[in-house]
Each structure stands twice: as structure tokens, then as C-alpha cells.
Design a protein around this motif. Structure first.
Motif, PDB file in Angstrom:
ATOM      1  N   ASP A  97       0.853  -1.185   0.000  1.00  0.00           N
ATOM      2  CA  ASP A  97       0.000   0.000   0.000  1.00  0.00           C
ATOM      3  C   ASP A  97       0.892   1.240   0.000  1.00  0.00           C
ATOM      4  OD1 ASP A  97      -2.196   1.676   0.140  1.00  0.00           O
ATOM      5  OD2 ASP A  97      -2.381   1.505   2.316  1.00  0.00           O
ATOM      6  N   PRO A  98       1.483   1.568  -1.166  1.00  0.00           N
ATOM      7  CA  PRO A  98       2.410   2.695  -1.237  1.00  0.00           C
ATOM      8  C   PRO A  98       1.768   3.983  -0.730  1.00  0.00           C
ATOM      9  CG  PRO A  98       2.456   1.431  -3.274  1.00  0.00           C
ATOM     10  CD  PRO A  98       1.288   0.927  -2.481  1.00  0.00           C
ATOM     11  N   GLN A  99       2.448   4.643   0.206  1.00  0.00           N
ATOM     12  CA  GLN A  99       1.929   5.848   0.827  1.00  0.00           C
ATOM     13  C   GLN A  99       2.665   7.078   0.316  1.00  0.00           C
ATOM     14  OE1 GLN A  99      -0.769   5.860   3.207  1.00  0.00           O
ATOM     15  NE2 GLN A  99      -0.903   3.801   2.313  1.00  0.00           N
ATOM     16  N   GLY A 100       2.086   8.259   0.584  1.00  0.00           N
ATOM     17  CA  GLY A 100       2.683   9.506   0.138  1.00  0.00           C
ATOM     18  C   GLY A 100       2.171   9.878  -1.241  1.00  0.00           C
ATOM     19  N   LYS A 101       2.411  11.131  -1.605  1.00  0.00           N
ATOM     20  CA  LYS A 101       1.879  11.600  -2.879  1.00  0.00           C
ATOM     21  C   LYS A 101       2.916  12.462  -3.595  1.00  0.00           C
ATOM     22  CE  LYS A 101      -2.380  13.676  -4.682  1.00  0.00           C
ATOM     23  NZ  LYS A 101      -3.729  14.173  -4.352  1.00  0.00           N
ATOM     24  N   PRO A 102       3.422  11.982  -4.750  1.00  0.00           N
ATOM     25  CA  PRO A 102       3.050  10.693  -5.342  1.00  0.00           C
ATOM     26  C   PRO A 102       3.927   9.549  -4.828  1.00  0.00           C
ATOM     27  CG  PRO A 102       4.513  11.863  -6.827  1.00  0.00           C
ATOM     28  CD  PRO A 102       4.325  12.761  -5.615  1.00  0.00           C
ATOM     29  N   ALA A 103       3.331   8.386  -4.714  1.00  0.00           N
ATOM     30  CA  ALA A 103       4.110   7.174  -4.506  1.00  0.00           C
ATOM     31  C   ALA A 103       4.652   6.726  -5.861  1.00  0.00           C
ATOM     32  CB  ALA A 103       3.241   6.083  -3.899  1.00  0.00           C
ATOM     33  N   VAL A 104       5.765   6.032  -5.838  1.00  0.00           N
ATOM     34  CA  VAL A 104       6.423   5.604  -7.072  1.00  0.00           C
ATOM     35  C   VAL A 104       6.557   4.090  -7.083  1.00  0.00           C
ATOM     36  CG1 VAL A 104       8.531   5.744  -8.469  1.00  0.00           C
ATOM     37  CG2 VAL A 104       7.731   7.768  -7.219  1.00  0.00           C
ATOM     38  N   ILE A 105       6.131   3.476  -8.173  1.00  0.00           N
ATOM     39  CA  ILE A 105       6.372   2.048  -8.388  1.00  0.00           C
ATOM     40  C   ILE A 105       7.318   1.909  -9.566  1.00  0.00           C
ATOM     41  CG2 ILE A 105       5.388  -0.202  -8.946  1.00  0.00           C
ATOM     42  CD1 ILE A 105       2.782   0.677  -7.698  1.00  0.00           C
ATOM     43  N   LEU A 106       8.509   1.428  -9.301  1.00  0.00           N
ATOM     44  CA  LEU A 106       9.516   1.194 -10.333  1.00  0.00           C
ATOM     45  C   LEU A 106       9.426  -0.271 -10.746  1.00  0.00           C
ATOM     46  CD1 LEU A 106      11.923   2.726 -11.710  1.00  0.00           C
ATOM     47  CD2 LEU A 106      13.375   1.718  -9.934  1.00  0.00           C
ATOM     48  N   VAL A 107       9.211  -0.515 -12.038  1.00  0.00           N
ATOM     49  CA  VAL A 107       9.007  -1.887 -12.523  1.00  0.00           C
ATOM     50  C   VAL A 107      10.233  -2.312 -13.329  1.00  0.00           C
ATOM     51  CG1 VAL A 107       7.496  -3.433 -13.797  1.00  0.00           C
ATOM     52  CG2 VAL A 107       6.524  -1.477 -12.583  1.00  0.00           C
ATOM     53  N   ILE A 108      10.859  -3.408 -12.904  1.00  0.00           N
ATOM     54  CA  ILE A 108      12.099  -3.866 -13.515  1.00  0.00           C
ATOM     55  C   ILE A 108      11.972  -5.322 -13.956  1.00  0.00           C
ATOM     56  CG2 ILE A 108      13.438  -2.254 -12.103  1.00  0.00           C
ATOM     57  CD1 ILE A 108      14.257  -4.591 -10.342  1.00  0.00           C
ATOM     58  N   GLY A 109      12.933  -5.775 -14.782  1.00  0.00           N
ATOM     59  CA  GLY A 109      12.922  -7.167 -15.228  1.00  0.00           C
ATOM     60  C   GLY A 109      13.551  -7.325 -16.593  1.00  0.00           C
ATOM     61  N   LEU A 145      19.616  -7.707 -18.758  1.00  0.00           N
ATOM     62  CA  LEU A 145      20.206  -9.022 -18.566  1.00  0.00           C
ATOM     63  C   LEU A 145      20.893  -9.000 -17.213  1.00  0.00           C
ATOM     64  CD1 LEU A 145      21.723  -9.595 -22.119  1.00  0.00           C
ATOM     65  CD2 LEU A 145      19.731 -10.701 -21.139  1.00  0.00           C
ATOM     66  N   HIS A 146      20.560  -9.949 -16.364  1.00  0.00           N
ATOM     67  CA  HIS A 146      21.029  -9.878 -14.993  1.00  0.00           C
ATOM     68  C   HIS A 146      22.528 -10.074 -14.856  1.00  0.00           C
ATOM     69  CE1 HIS A 146      20.012 -14.091 -15.775  1.00  0.00           C
ATOM     70  NE2 HIS A 146      20.909 -14.403 -14.892  1.00  0.00           N
ATOM     71  N   ASN A 147      23.230 -10.462 -15.948  1.00  0.00           N
ATOM     72  CA  ASN A 147      24.675 -10.642 -15.862  1.00  0.00           C
ATOM     73  C   ASN A 147      25.428  -9.467 -16.497  1.00  0.00           C
ATOM     74  OD1 ASN A 147      23.934 -11.178 -18.456  1.00  0.00           O
ATOM     75  ND2 ASN A 147      25.163 -13.048 -18.675  1.00  0.00           N
ATOM     76  N   LYS A 148      24.738  -8.387 -16.817  1.00  0.00           N
ATOM     77  CA  LYS A 148      25.380  -7.214 -17.409  1.00  0.00           C
ATOM     78  C   LYS A 148      25.541  -6.145 -16.328  1.00  0.00           C
ATOM     79  CE  LYS A 148      25.467  -8.823 -21.653  1.00  0.00           C
ATOM     80  NZ  LYS A 148      26.725  -9.131 -22.354  1.00  0.00           N
ATOM     81  N   LYS A 149      26.770  -6.012 -15.804  1.00  0.00           N
ATOM     82  CA  LYS A 149      26.974  -5.159 -14.639  1.00  0.00           C
ATOM     83  C   LYS A 149      26.622  -3.695 -14.903  1.00  0.00           C
ATOM     84  CE  LYS A 149      30.285  -3.948 -11.035  1.00  0.00           C
ATOM     85  NZ  LYS A 149      29.958  -2.514 -11.078  1.00  0.00           N
ATOM     86  N   SER A 150      26.979  -3.161 -16.064  1.00  0.00           N
ATOM     87  CA  SER A 150      26.716  -1.748 -16.326  1.00  0.00           C
ATOM     88  C   SER A 150      25.222  -1.446 -16.336  1.00  0.00           C
ATOM     89  CB  SER A 150      27.334  -1.325 -17.660  1.00  0.00           C
ATOM     90  OG  SER A 150      26.758  -2.054 -18.725  1.00  0.00           O
ATOM     91  N   LEU A 151      24.442  -2.362 -16.892  1.00  0.00           N
ATOM     92  CA  LEU A 151      23.001  -2.159 -16.920  1.00  0.00           C
ATOM     93  C   LEU A 151      22.406  -2.277 -15.521  1.00  0.00           C
ATOM     94  CD1 LEU A 151      21.977  -4.091 -20.152  1.00  0.00           C
ATOM     95  CD2 LEU A 151      22.336  -1.638 -19.854  1.00  0.00           C
ATOM     96  N   MET A 152      22.917  -3.208 -14.739  1.00  0.00           N
ATOM     97  CA  MET A 152      22.428  -3.349 -13.380  1.00  0.00           C
ATOM     98  C   MET A 152      22.799  -2.127 -12.547  1.00  0.00           C
ATOM     99  SD  MET A 152      20.838  -6.146 -13.591  1.00  0.00           S
ATOM    100  CE  MET A 152      20.463  -6.651 -11.927  1.00  0.00           C
ATOM    101  N   ASP A 153      23.988  -1.557 -12.787  1.00  0.00           N
ATOM    102  CA  ASP A 153      24.384  -0.338 -12.091  1.00  0.00           C
ATOM    103  C   ASP A 153      23.425   0.795 -12.438  1.00  0.00           C
ATOM    104  OD1 ASP A 153      26.490  -1.620 -10.892  1.00  0.00           O
ATOM    105  OD2 ASP A 153      28.008  -0.845 -12.275  1.00  0.00           O
ATOM    106  N   PHE A 159      18.741  -8.963  -9.409  1.00  0.00           N
ATOM    107  CA  PHE A 159      17.960  -7.731  -9.482  1.00  0.00           C
ATOM    108  C   PHE A 159      17.695  -7.161  -8.085  1.00  0.00           C
ATOM    109  CE2 PHE A 159      16.894  -9.253 -13.722  1.00  0.00           C
ATOM    110  CZ  PHE A 159      16.863  -8.082 -14.448  1.00  0.00           C
ATOM    111  N   ILE A 160      17.463  -8.020  -7.139  1.00  0.00           N
ATOM    112  CA  ILE A 160      17.172  -7.575  -5.776  1.00  0.00           C
ATOM    113  C   ILE A 160      18.335  -6.756  -5.242  1.00  0.00           C
ATOM    114  CG2 ILE A 160      16.814  -8.356  -3.408  1.00  0.00           C
ATOM    115  CD1 ILE A 160      15.366 -10.800  -4.672  1.00  0.00           C
ATOM    116  N   ASP A 161      19.552  -7.234  -5.491  1.00  0.00           N
ATOM    117  CA  ASP A 161      20.742  -6.525  -5.020  1.00  0.00           C
ATOM    118  C   ASP A 161      20.912  -5.195  -5.742  1.00  0.00           C
ATOM    119  OD1 ASP A 161      21.291  -8.600  -3.308  1.00  0.00           O
ATOM    120  OD2 ASP A 161      22.709  -9.576  -4.654  1.00  0.00           O
ATOM    121  N   ALA A 162      20.678  -5.158  -7.052  1.00  0.00           N
ATOM    122  CA  ALA A 162      20.941  -3.962  -7.850  1.00  0.00           C
ATOM    123  C   ALA A 162      19.928  -2.858  -7.608  1.00  0.00           C
ATOM    124  CB  ALA A 162      20.962  -4.321  -9.333  1.00  0.00           C
ATOM    125  N   ALA A 163      18.671  -3.207  -7.470  1.00  0.00           N
ATOM    126  CA  ALA A 163      17.621  -2.185  -7.432  1.00  0.00           C
ATOM    127  C   ALA A 163      16.799  -2.202  -6.159  1.00  0.00           C
ATOM    128  CB  ALA A 163      16.705  -2.359  -8.646  1.00  0.00           C
TER     129      ALA A 163
END
Length: 304
Positions: free
Chosen positions: A94-106, A193-201, A240-244
Motif C-alpha cells: 500500500d504505497p503511501q505519500g503523494k506521489p508514490a512511485v512504483i519502479l518496474v524492472i525485469g 540481462l542480470h549478468n550485465k553489470k553496467s546495466l544493473m548499475d 535484481f534484488i541486489d541492484a535495485a
């Protein structure tokens, strides 16, 4: 069609292939070692993963002993309770505050952009003012695809030119949402791609920028996983959990696989709750995840 009916339909392949057999435990007049061995095998086949399956069976043994359970029906009821307990999140989504932000990754191909459109529809239907951010600036026509979903959901979209800095898109979108009085910003990102460090950064940077731009609202980061990939999705998710700093999971294509047991191992092994599940192609076929409803739907036939 209500939540339970949709979920029951979406889980048909998983239930018919595996959990229907587990449900036959209800007819057993006693619980013995063969019962536990059969249950372990069925859970592994359902793609819960061997480690999680063993933990579940061990917990069931303890509960059977503790509560002095005698019949298969009692053991099945205890198993359902264990599954609900395992799948229940520590806090509601239940994201609180205005605006709340949902960042969608994958990664590409898991249904990320489609899930964003469906999320927008879900929240707009609840009366929230939603804005979408086209943060995938690398994939050709990504913004156009998201624009189609924005139109279907009746919500505005902030986009930049192809090749723009994704973090700047997210920042501008959050700033625009503040000016418009929006409740929620849902942000697309390029498939990684989860093995691409620059993109994960870069994902880490986007996450920081989203938090900075929307300081008055919560920032949730939802990782989209494809249920069809089963246990492979678990390996993918850890990176992804570690990166973002992912806070939850959207599990798509649950209706297209017999590997619905992966829902169980995602929570058990990653410590991340499943927040939404996709059970169809329609715009209203992405639903908030309900642990009790999920477990009930897995054993729908046995409940009549």
C-alpha cells in the motif's frame, strides 16, 4: 468473474498436473512415511524447488506431531495453513505519500510493459490519479507500446526521445506527477540481462533518482518474473534484488504453466513477497496476490 474464479482458472495447469494429486491426501485414513515421501515428490514436481519442498514436509511433520493429527484430511488442512503462512507478506502493499512511485524492472520478454499497463488500469479503477513513465528508452517502440496501454487505462504518459537517459525520464515523470497532483507514478525500465553489470548499475541509479524526485512518497520496486521459467526465475531475481533493492514480485503468465509452485519458492528463498499475479491477457487479468486465495485455488477441485 471474481478474484477466486479468475485465480482458479489461471492455476488450472498447476492444479491439474500436481496439486490435484496432493489433494488426494484428503482421502487417506492415516499419515505415514509413504505419505511424506509422496508429498515431497509432488511438491518438487510443482516446481517449489527441492530445498523448499523438504522444508515444507519437515514443517508438516512437526505440525502433525504437535497437533496429534491422524488423518490425511487433517494433514492437508495443516499443509494449506503452512503454505498461507509462508506466502503471507510481512506488510501489505500500500504505497503511501503523494506521489508514490512504483519502479518496474525485469528482463525482456517477461511481460513488464504489459504489467505496467494493467497496474495503471487497476489503480485508476480504484479512483487513483496515475501517471506512467516511459523509462525504457533503448528498446525500439517501447514508449509507443506503453502509450497504447496508457490510452487504454486513461492515464497520462511522460516520455523522452529514444536513447535518452532513463533516470532523467523518471525524474521528470515524478516531477510532473507532483505538479498534476497524481497519487501514483508507475515507471517502466529497459529490460536488463542480470549478468550485465553496467546495466544493473544503471538500475541502481534509476532507483536512487526515483527516491530523490519523489521524496514525499514511498518508492516500491517490483521485479517482473515469468512463471513459465520456474526455478530459473529465482536465480534471475537474486541479482535484481541486489541492484535495485526490489521490494516485491509481479509474477506473470501463471495461467500458462504447471509450475505455479514457483510462487512458493520465490517467497521462501528470496524473502520477497509476490505482490501481483498475471492470469490472462485481459487488461483486468493482473490481480493483487492473496495468499489464502492462491492456496484455496490450488486445491479448488478438492473443495468442490
Amino acid at each position: 468473474m471474481g478474484f477466486f474464479e479468475k485465480l482458479g482458472r489461471g492455476l488450472a495447469k498447476t492444479r491439474d498436473a500436481i496439486f490435484g494429486s496432493i489433494g488426494e491426501l484428503e482421502n487417506a485414513d492415516r499419515i505415514d512415511e509413504e505419505t511424506y515421501e509422496e508429498l515431497l515428490e509432488q511438491l518438487i514436481l510443482a516446481d517449489t524447488g527441492a530445498q523448499v519442498a523438504e522444508e515444507l514436509v519437515d514443517q508438516l511433520r512437526e505440525r502433525v506431531k504437535r497437533d496429534r493429527l491422524k488423518t490425511g484430511a487433517e494433514a492437508l488442512a495443516a499443509l494449506k495453513e503452512l503454505l498461507v503462512e509462508m506466502l503471507t507478506a510481512e506488510r501489505p502493499f500500500d504505497p503511501q505519500g503523494k506521489p508514490a512511485v512504483i519502479l518496474v524492472i525485469g528482463v525482456n520478454g517477461v511481460g513488464k510493459t504489459t504489467s505496467i499497463g494493467k497496474l495503471a488500469q487497476l489503480y485508476a479503477a480504484q479512483g487513483k490519479k496515475v501517471l506512467l513513465a516511459a523509462g525504457d528508452t533503448f528498446r525500439a517502440a517501447a514508449a509507443e507500446q506503453l502509450g497504447v496501454w496508457a490510452q487504454r487505462a486513461g492515464v497520462p504518459l511522460v516520455r523522452h526521445d529514444e536513447g535518452s537517459d532513463p533516470a532523467s525520464v523518471i525524474y521528470d515523470a515524478v516531477s510532473s506527477a507532483i505538479a498534476r497532483g497524481c497519487d501514483l507514478v508507475i515507471c517502466d525500465t529497459a529490460g536488463r540481462l542480470h549478468n550485465k553489470k553496467s546495466l544493473m548499475d544503471e538500475l541502481s541509479k534509476i532507483s536512487r533518482v526515483a527516491a530523490k524526485a519523489g521524496a514525499e512518497g514511498d518508492v516500491e520496486t517490483l521485479l517482473v518474473l515469468d512463471a513459465v521459467t520456474g526455478q530459473n526465475a529465482i536465480q534471475q531475481a537474486a541479482q535484481f534484488i541486489d541492484a535495485a533493492s526490489a521490494t516485491g514480485i509481479i509474477l506473470t503468465k501463471l495461467d500458462g504453466t504447471a509450475k505455479g509452485g514457483s510462487v512458493i519458492s520465490i517467497k521462501a528463498r528470496l524473502g520477497l513477497p509476490v505482490r501481483f499475479v498475471g492470469v490472462g491477457e485481459g487488461i483486468d487479468d493482473l490481480m493483487p496476490f492473496d495468499p489464502q486465495g492462491f492456496v484455496d485455488a490450488l486445491f479448488l477441485k478438492e473443495q468442490g
